[in-house]
Scaffold this motif. Sequence first.
Motif, PDB file in Angstrom:
ATOM      1  N   TRP A   2      25.820  24.747  10.032  1.00 55.00           N
ATOM      2  CA  TRP A   2      24.568  24.223   9.504  1.00 55.00           C
ATOM      3  C   TRP A   2      23.849  25.317   8.724  1.00 55.00           C
ATOM      4  CZ3 TRP A   2      23.260  19.162  10.156  1.00 55.00           C
ATOM      5  CH2 TRP A   2      24.036  18.443  11.068  1.00 55.00           C
ATOM      6  N   VAL A  15      14.447  21.473   8.392  1.00 57.23           N
ATOM      7  CA  VAL A  15      15.532  20.511   8.318  1.00 57.23           C
ATOM      8  C   VAL A  15      16.771  21.293   7.917  1.00 57.23           C
ATOM      9  CG1 VAL A  15      16.453  18.515   7.092  1.00 57.23           C
ATOM     10  CG2 VAL A  15      14.034  18.593   7.714  1.00 57.23           C
ATOM     11  N   ARG A  18      24.202  20.063   7.043  1.00 56.24           N
ATOM     12  CA  ARG A  18      25.565  20.419   7.458  1.00 56.24           C
ATOM     13  C   ARG A  18      26.349  20.909   6.251  1.00 56.24           C
ATOM     14  NH1 ARG A  18      28.450  15.921  10.736  1.00 56.24           N
ATOM     15  NH2 ARG A  18      29.031  15.199   8.682  1.00 56.24           N
ATOM     16  N   ALA A  23      25.247  15.382   6.512  1.00 55.32           N
ATOM     17  CA  ALA A  23      24.340  15.154   7.632  1.00 55.32           C
ATOM     18  C   ALA A  23      23.193  16.155   7.589  1.00 55.32           C
ATOM     19  CB  ALA A  23      25.084  15.280   8.958  1.00 55.32           C
ATOM     20  N   ARG A  25      19.700  17.569  10.215  1.00 54.33           N
ATOM     21  CA  ARG A  25      19.118  17.580  11.551  1.00 54.33           C
ATOM     22  C   ARG A  25      17.843  18.410  11.542  1.00 54.33           C
ATOM     23  NH1 ARG A  25      23.142  21.561  15.021  1.00 54.33           N
ATOM     24  NH2 ARG A  25      22.490  23.498  14.027  1.00 54.33           N
ATOM     25  N   ASP A  26      17.027  18.201  12.549  1.00 53.70           N
ATOM     26  CA  ASP A  26      15.795  18.948  12.735  1.00 53.70           C
ATOM     27  C   ASP A  26      16.127  20.182  13.573  1.00 53.70           C
ATOM     28  OD1 ASP A  26      13.312  19.916  13.534  1.00 53.70           O
ATOM     29  OD2 ASP A  26      12.503  17.948  13.966  1.00 53.70           O
ATOM     30  N   VAL A  32      20.053  15.688  17.643  1.00 49.62           N
ATOM     31  CA  VAL A  32      19.944  14.462  16.848  1.00 49.62           C
ATOM     32  C   VAL A  32      20.399  14.762  15.427  1.00 49.62           C
ATOM     33  CG1 VAL A  32      18.406  12.678  15.975  1.00 49.62           C
ATOM     34  CG2 VAL A  32      18.020  13.645  18.253  1.00 49.62           C
ATOM     35  N   VAL A  33      21.487  14.125  15.025  1.00 53.38           N
ATOM     36  CA  VAL A  33      22.068  14.345  13.699  1.00 53.38           C
ATOM     37  C   VAL A  33      22.021  13.036  12.924  1.00 53.38           C
ATOM     38  CG1 VAL A  33      24.187  14.956  12.467  1.00 53.38           C
ATOM     39  CG2 VAL A  33      23.574  16.160  14.573  1.00 53.38           C
ATOM     40  N   VAL A  34      21.557  13.101  11.689  1.00 48.69           N
ATOM     41  CA  VAL A  34      21.494  11.924  10.831  1.00 48.69           C
ATOM     42  C   VAL A  34      22.572  12.061   9.763  1.00 48.69           C
ATOM     43  CG1 VAL A  34      20.077  10.582   9.240  1.00 48.69           C
ATOM     44  CG2 VAL A  34      19.027  11.674  11.232  1.00 48.69           C
ATOM     45  N   SER A  35      23.534  11.160   9.777  1.00 53.38           N
ATOM     46  CA  SER A  35      24.606  11.174   8.781  1.00 53.38           C
ATOM     47  C   SER A  35      24.108  10.534   7.493  1.00 53.38           C
ATOM     48  CB  SER A  35      25.824  10.411   9.290  1.00 53.38           C
ATOM     49  OG  SER A  35      26.331  11.035  10.433  1.00 53.38           O
ATOM     50  N   LEU A  36      24.480  11.122   6.368  1.00 51.33           N
ATOM     51  CA  LEU A  36      24.069  10.643   5.051  1.00 51.33           C
ATOM     52  C   LEU A  36      25.235  10.688   4.079  1.00 51.33           C
ATOM     53  CD1 LEU A  36      20.828  12.763   4.599  1.00 51.33           C
ATOM     54  CD2 LEU A  36      20.904  10.353   5.137  1.00 51.33           C
TER      55      LEU A  36
END
Length: 52
Positions: A2, A15, A18, A23, A25-26, A32-36
Motif C-alpha cells: 500500500w 487514504v 494498493r 483498491a 483503504r483508510d 476495511v478495503v474498498v475494491s475499485l
Amino acid sequence: MWRKSSKSADASQCVEVRHDLAAVRDSKNPEVVVSLERRALAQLTAFARGRR
C-alpha cells in the motif's frame, strides 16, 4: 503493498492506494478495503484534486 501520498508525511488520517491501483483503504482502519476499477480510482483522484 500500500502507498499513501507523499504530502501526507507521517499523518495517520490518510487514504492509501494498493500497488495495483485496484483498491483503497483508510490508514486508521486498514482492515476495511474498498475494491475499485482503475477508471473509478482515476475519477476519485480527479475529484479529490478538484478537477471533476
